[in-house]
Design an enzyme around this catalytic site. Sequence first.
Site, PDB file in Angstrom:
ATOM      1  N   SER A 125      14.806 -33.603 -53.321  1.00  0.00           N
ATOM      2  CA  SER A 125      13.978 -32.750 -54.164  1.00  0.00           C
ATOM      3  C   SER A 125      12.906 -33.520 -54.925  1.00  0.00           C
ATOM      4  CB  SER A 125      14.861 -31.971 -55.149  1.00  0.00           C
ATOM      5  OG  SER A 125      15.784 -31.171 -54.468  1.00  0.00           O
ATOM      6  N   HIS A 183      13.120 -33.818 -60.569  1.00  0.00           N
ATOM      7  CA  HIS A 183      12.015 -33.055 -59.975  1.00  0.00           C
ATOM      8  C   HIS A 183      10.707 -33.361 -60.700  1.00  0.00           C
ATOM      9  CE1 HIS A 183      15.161 -29.775 -58.708  1.00  0.00           C
ATOM     10  NE2 HIS A 183      15.378 -30.947 -58.146  1.00  0.00           N
TER      11      HIS A 183
END
Length: 214
Positions: A125, A183
């Site tokens: 991610s 992220h």
Amino acid sequence: MFQRPPRITQALLIANIVVFVLQQLPQMAGIFNQLALWPIGSQQAFLVSPGFEPWQLLSYGFMHGGFGHLFFNMLMLYMMGSPLEMTWGEKRFLTFYLVCVAGAGLCQLLVTALAGEYYPVVGASGGVFGLLLGYGMIFGNRQISLLFPPVTMKARTWVILLGVTELVMAYTGWQPGVAHFAHLGGMFFGWLLIRHWRRPPPSKRRSSHLRSVK
């Protein structure tokens, strides 16, 4: 419907899928336990932790916690990675992706150290969110059609909304068990690298300064 992705994007897709399949084998559990990103100090906190090792800053980005996790990341890698690789070329694209993965890992290590948390992290991610940031910066005026909600917006707007959403979730804890700061770290390091690439070479900066002071 789906075109064949360029070479590096395709290699990353295959690598992530192969690693996920291997993760399902019980005899591989010990190996993959060492490849996840473990916080610094976790070895002292939990006997099952192998502790942090430098290679984990990249190896964790090829592992996933479930099929849904893998599917979303690979879909975004395919959709955002393909046009970026065709624009940047193979070397620059791979450099960008790996920098975002490692940068996301560094941010996660910092956050877990400050919070005193010792759980491991896996997933592509961080690299994927870096690609989303890169897509928004390079193809900012392209229209993105979302399935949910069913709206169309510019890529730049979509990326900004994603970043704000991740920031809110990170600080409120609305989605526990997800490394939101990783992220955001992937997006931040992606932004830094693109800014670095866009800077003129030192010789041009010096000549511009000389012209301005004449």
